[in-house]
Design a protein around this motif. Sequence first.
Motif, PDB file in Angstrom:
ATOM      1  N   LEU A  86     -15.941 -21.564  -7.511  1.00  0.00           N
ATOM      2  CA  LEU A  86     -14.541 -21.849  -7.856  1.00  0.00           C
ATOM      3  C   LEU A  86     -13.571 -21.463  -6.731  1.00  0.00           C
ATOM      4  N   TRP A  87     -13.766 -20.276  -6.154  1.00  0.00           N
ATOM      5  CA  TRP A  87     -12.832 -19.855  -5.088  1.00  0.00           C
ATOM      6  C   TRP A  87     -12.837 -20.850  -3.925  1.00  0.00           C
ATOM      7  N   PRO A  88     -14.024 -21.169  -3.330  1.00  0.00           N
ATOM      8  CA  PRO A  88     -13.968 -22.134  -2.216  1.00  0.00           C
ATOM      9  C   PRO A  88     -13.466 -23.514  -2.635  1.00  0.00           C
ATOM     10  N   ASP A 264      -3.735  -8.781   4.774  1.00  0.00           N
ATOM     11  CA  ASP A 264      -4.461  -9.739   3.936  1.00  0.00           C
ATOM     12  C   ASP A 264      -5.761  -9.122   3.470  1.00  0.00           C
ATOM     13  N   ARG A 265      -6.266  -9.607   2.340  1.00  0.00           N
ATOM     14  CA  ARG A 265      -7.677  -9.319   2.071  1.00  0.00           C
ATOM     15  C   ARG A 265      -8.460 -10.084   3.129  1.00  0.00           C
ATOM     16  N   LEU A 266      -9.605  -9.516   3.538  1.00  0.00           N
ATOM     17  CA  LEU A 266     -10.407 -10.167   4.575  1.00  0.00           C
ATOM     18  C   LEU A 266     -11.100 -11.371   3.931  1.00  0.00           C
ATOM     19  N   GLN A 297      -2.970  -5.912  12.371  1.00  0.00           N
ATOM     20  CA  GLN A 297      -3.562  -6.672  11.272  1.00  0.00           C
ATOM     21  C   GLN A 297      -4.344  -5.739  10.348  1.00  0.00           C
ATOM     22  N   ILE A 298      -3.843  -5.601   9.115  1.00  0.00           N
ATOM     23  CA  ILE A 298      -4.583  -4.841   8.092  1.00  0.00           C
ATOM     24  C   ILE A 298      -5.405  -5.869   7.320  1.00  0.00           C
ATOM     25  N   ALA A 299      -6.695  -5.728   7.338  1.00  0.00           N
ATOM     26  CA  ALA A 299      -7.552  -6.698   6.632  1.00  0.00           C
ATOM     27  C   ALA A 299      -8.569  -5.927   5.806  1.00  0.00           C
ATOM     28  N   HIS A 339      -9.660  -2.527   9.404  1.00  0.00           N
ATOM     29  CA  HIS A 339     -10.479  -3.087   8.323  1.00  0.00           C
ATOM     30  C   HIS A 339     -10.662  -2.104   7.192  1.00  0.00           C
ATOM     31  N   ARG A 340      -9.567  -1.640   6.639  1.00  0.00           N
ATOM     32  CA  ARG A 340      -9.663  -0.839   5.422  1.00  0.00           C
ATOM     33  C   ARG A 340      -8.336  -0.936   4.693  1.00  0.00           C
ATOM     34  N   SER A 341      -8.357  -0.412   3.462  1.00  0.00           N
ATOM     35  CA  SER A 341      -7.148  -0.509   2.656  1.00  0.00           C
ATOM     36  C   SER A 341      -6.195   0.620   3.050  1.00  0.00           C
ATOM     37  N   VAL A 342      -4.910   0.354   3.062  1.00  0.00           N
ATOM     38  CA  VAL A 342      -3.942   1.428   3.284  1.00  0.00           C
ATOM     39  C   VAL A 342      -3.078   1.558   2.029  1.00  0.00           C
ATOM     40  N   GLY A 343      -2.434   2.702   1.869  1.00  0.00           N
ATOM     41  CA  GLY A 343      -1.629   2.943   0.661  1.00  0.00           C
ATOM     42  C   GLY A 343      -0.448   1.975   0.593  1.00  0.00           C
ATOM     43  N   GLY A 365      -2.673 -19.540  -3.210  1.00  0.00           N
ATOM     44  CA  GLY A 365      -2.005 -19.872  -4.463  1.00  0.00           C
ATOM     45  C   GLY A 365      -0.504 -19.632  -4.321  1.00  0.00           C
ATOM     46  N   MET A 366      -0.122 -18.380  -4.044  1.00  0.00           N
ATOM     47  CA  MET A 366       1.276 -18.060  -3.782  1.00  0.00           C
ATOM     48  C   MET A 366       1.362 -17.337  -2.444  1.00  0.00           C
ATOM     49  N   ASN A 367       0.862 -16.133  -2.375  1.00  0.00           N
ATOM     50  CA  ASN A 367       0.895 -15.141  -1.293  1.00  0.00           C
ATOM     51  C   ASN A 367       2.056 -14.176  -1.505  1.00  0.00           C
ATOM     52  N   LEU A 368       1.687 -13.011  -2.019  1.00  0.00           N
ATOM     53  CA  LEU A 368       2.692 -11.995  -2.330  1.00  0.00           C
ATOM     54  C   LEU A 368       3.119 -11.220  -1.097  1.00  0.00           C
ATOM     55  N   VAL A 369       2.258 -11.208  -0.066  1.00  0.00           N
ATOM     56  CA  VAL A 369       2.608 -10.474   1.156  1.00  0.00           C
ATOM     57  C   VAL A 369       3.892 -11.062   1.763  1.00  0.00           C
ATOM     58  N   ALA A 370       4.036 -12.397   1.694  1.00  0.00           N
ATOM     59  CA  ALA A 370       5.249 -13.037   2.231  1.00  0.00           C
ATOM     60  C   ALA A 370       6.479 -12.463   1.534  1.00  0.00           C
ATOM     61  N   LYS A 371       6.382 -12.269   0.224  1.00  0.00           N
ATOM     62  CA  LYS A 371       7.531 -11.777  -0.544  1.00  0.00           C
ATOM     63  C   LYS A 371       7.754 -10.284  -0.271  1.00  0.00           C
ATOM     64  N   GLU A 372       6.656  -9.542  -0.136  1.00  0.00           N
ATOM     65  CA  GLU A 372       6.783  -8.100   0.146  1.00  0.00           C
ATOM     66  C   GLU A 372       7.413  -7.874   1.517  1.00  0.00           C
ATOM     67  N   TYR A 373       7.006  -8.678   2.503  1.00  0.00           N
ATOM     68  CA  TYR A 373       7.574  -8.512   3.837  1.00  0.00           C
ATOM     69  C   TYR A 373       9.092  -8.724   3.786  1.00  0.00           C
TER      70      TYR A 373
HETATM   71  C1  GDG Z   1      -4.269 -13.913  -5.479  1.00  0.00           C
HETATM   72  C2  GDG Z   1      -3.991 -15.295  -4.863  1.00  0.00           C
HETATM   73  C3  GDG Z   1      -1.564 -14.970  -5.346  1.00  0.00           C
HETATM   74  C4  GDG Z   1      -3.400  -6.192   0.744  1.00  0.00           C
HETATM   75  N1  GDG Z   1      -3.996  -5.291   1.541  1.00  0.00           N
HETATM   76  C5  GDG Z   1      -3.701  -4.076   1.026  1.00  0.00           C
HETATM   77  C6  GDG Z   1      -2.932  -4.263  -0.121  1.00  0.00           C
HETATM   78  N2  GDG Z   1      -2.757  -5.558  -0.271  1.00  0.00           N
HETATM   79  C7  GDG Z   1      -1.949  -6.162  -1.353  1.00  0.00           C
HETATM   80  C8  GDG Z   1      -0.765  -6.934  -0.814  1.00  0.00           C
HETATM   81  C9  GDG Z   1      -0.462  -7.858  -1.977  1.00  0.00           C
HETATM   82  C10 GDG Z   1      -1.867  -8.124  -2.550  1.00  0.00           C
HETATM   83  O1  GDG Z   1      -2.719  -7.083  -2.087  1.00  0.00           O
HETATM   84  C11 GDG Z   1      -2.442  -9.435  -2.054  1.00  0.00           C
HETATM   85  O2  GDG Z   1      -1.793 -10.468  -2.733  1.00  0.00           O
HETATM   86  P1  GDG Z   1      -1.777 -11.941  -2.182  1.00  0.00           P
HETATM   87  O3  GDG Z   1      -0.875 -12.744  -3.047  1.00  0.00           O
HETATM   88  O4  GDG Z   1      -1.322 -11.931  -0.756  1.00  0.00           O
HETATM   89  O5  GDG Z   1      -3.277 -12.477  -2.167  1.00  0.00           O
HETATM   90  P2  GDG Z   1      -4.616 -12.399  -3.124  1.00  0.00           P
HETATM   91  O6  GDG Z   1      -5.186 -11.059  -3.186  1.00  0.00           O
HETATM   92  O7  GDG Z   1      -5.518 -13.452  -2.579  1.00  0.00           O
HETATM   93  O8  GDG Z   1      -4.085 -12.810  -4.585  1.00  0.00           O
HETATM   94  C12 GDG Z   1      -2.585 -15.341  -4.282  1.00  0.00           C
HETATM   95  C13 GDG Z   1      -1.934 -13.671  -6.047  1.00  0.00           C
HETATM   96  O9  GDG Z   1      -3.281 -13.721  -6.539  1.00  0.00           O
HETATM   97  C14 GDG Z   1      -1.004 -13.366  -7.235  1.00  0.00           C
HETATM   98  O10 GDG Z   1      -0.957 -14.412  -8.141  1.00  0.00           O
HETATM   99  O11 GDG Z   1      -0.299 -14.804  -4.723  1.00  0.00           O
HETATM  100  O12 GDG Z   1      -2.308 -16.615  -3.765  1.00  0.00           O
HETATM  101  O13 GDG Z   1      -4.968 -15.610  -3.878  1.00  0.00           O
HETATM  102  O14 GDG Z   1       0.297  -7.233  -2.957  1.00  0.00           O
HETATM  103  O15 GDG Z   1       0.275  -6.061  -0.481  1.00  0.00           O
HETATM  104  N3  GDG Z   1      -2.458  -3.254  -0.863  1.00  0.00           N
HETATM  105  C15 GDG Z   1      -2.764  -1.985  -0.468  1.00  0.00           C
HETATM  106  N4  GDG Z   1      -3.543  -1.748   0.635  1.00  0.00           N
HETATM  107  C16 GDG Z   1      -4.016  -2.754   1.412  1.00  0.00           C
HETATM  108  O16 GDG Z   1      -4.704  -2.511   2.416  1.00  0.00           O
HETATM  109  N5  GDG Z   1      -2.294  -0.961  -1.178  1.00  0.00           N
END
Ligand code: GDG
Length: 462
Positions: A86-88, A264-266, A297-299, A339-343, A365-373
């Motif tokens: 489903l994801w791919p 981003d998640r890797l 790049q945090i991945a 390549h690890r999670s940060v707070g 789908g959306m990308n929440l990082v864009a909104k957080e930035y």
């Molecule tokens: C799916 C959809 C949709 C990332 N690295 C760290 C960390 N993050 C947080 C970010 C953000 C979240 O994880 C990632 O959200 P995204 O929206 O960018 O992407 P997906 O994980 O793929 O989410 C996506 C979302 O669902 C919601 O509907 O927007 O399209 O794929 O909040 O900041 N948070 C921490 N450490 C990290 O290293 N604490």
Amino acid sequence: MTGRLICASNRTGSTRAASGGLAVALSAALKERGGIWFGWNGETVEEGESTGEPDVTEEGNVRLVAGPLTHHEFENYYLGYANSVLWPICHHRLDHVSFRRDYVDDYRRVNRRFAHQLGPLVREGDLVWVHDYHLIPLGAELRAQGIGARMGFFLHIPFPPPDILMAMPEHEWLIRSLFSYDLIGFQTNGDRMNFLHYVTEQAGGKVGSGNKVCAFGREVEVRAFPIGIDVEGFKQMTQTPEARRIIRRMRQRNLGRSQIIGVDRLDYSKGLPERYKAFQQLLERYPENQGRVVLMQIAQPTREAVDAYSDLRQEMEWLSGAINGQFGDFEWTPIRNIHRSVGRDTLAALFAASRVGLVTPLRDGMNLVAKEYAAAQDEEEPGVLVLSRFAGAAEMMDAALLVNPYNMEEVANAMQRALHMPAEERRERHQGLMRVIEETDVSIWAEAFLSALEHTPPPRQE
Ligand code: GDG
């Protein structure tokens, strides 16, 4: 307001220590209405060991109901069908799909097991809200048990065009099962249109008035609900003394260099190798940036048991090594690859200290990082968001510099423009972005979905 809210998502969280947009939004909605949060607790048990009844934890008026998967279920339902089919498919990546009969069988079986655990807890008048691609058939399995409550489904990832969806052997079964819900929510209008094309062209469905769609002998409401972040909460995270300290330290360490940030998640959907190559082009085409710009790049690694993910990590390490070797010197390392999670608070501080937010997924789908930035920027001295056209966020966030992430020259040019953009244009664009992220705040998103679900006609028994 009617009955309780029953949320089902692949992973459950806690209403007491919710972090991350979705968990915060669901916690708030659950606490307001009272209800149940059902899902996988993230643990696996040995084969032969029973998964037993899920654990129940009461947190005020919210009950958390979460249990483990067996190793086999984890392999076939989670890593297999959910994340290797489903994801791919939903991210237009047929090259990463692995169709196997046992994947879909186990996906179905796990959803049925979940329905047997959740069904007895649902009362008449409750609202059931199912999240994401792991649980598409949960609604149909609940209906099969005679559950008559209103049920809504929200897809967090893109809905693919019909041609791609139809590469899946069981596409019809999957879409038919969506028609057990009363409301289907997508991230964008583009996703909604892809769904409607499939339903009308392949399933003989009809689109009626008021977002209603008829197919498979049922009527369902189909709408776009763009998800957002907790804007105020995120802004506040950049104001804590600890965040201010991190921001100061980072600026000192960068010695006046401009920082570009990616978080981003890797995952292969996030366009990370393409992003590194675009950064390489920035340094080649605009050499004045050499020694002056850093890409951080945090991945955070995910799903590492799937080959495509471990291959990606190697590729990223190789590329950053090659680019750092090509351009770096004693005093300057162009790419910092973490390549690890940060707070979360560190993340907010990193965004605030970065001149450019680089969000270039190949599909999202959306990308929440864009909104957080955007939320983390100082409104007087904001940084610039460079955003992929193929992120759902781009449908509304057109005040960003929108780019085609496959075109590395275009991304390099946008980075150059962002790094040299006058303050007035930066402020204007930032205001435009803030308007959108405030309009789509995660609490507004959750309320809009639940209010639409409450207003759907009462479901008829099947
Ligand atoms: C799916 C959809 C949709 C990332 N690295 C760290 C960390 N993050 C947080 C970010 C953000 C979240 O994880 C990632 O959200 P995204 O929206 O960018 O992407 P997906 O994980 O793929 O989410 C996506 C979302 O669902 C919601 O509907 O927007 O399209 O794929 O909040 O900041 N948070 C921490 N450490 C990290 O290293 N604490």
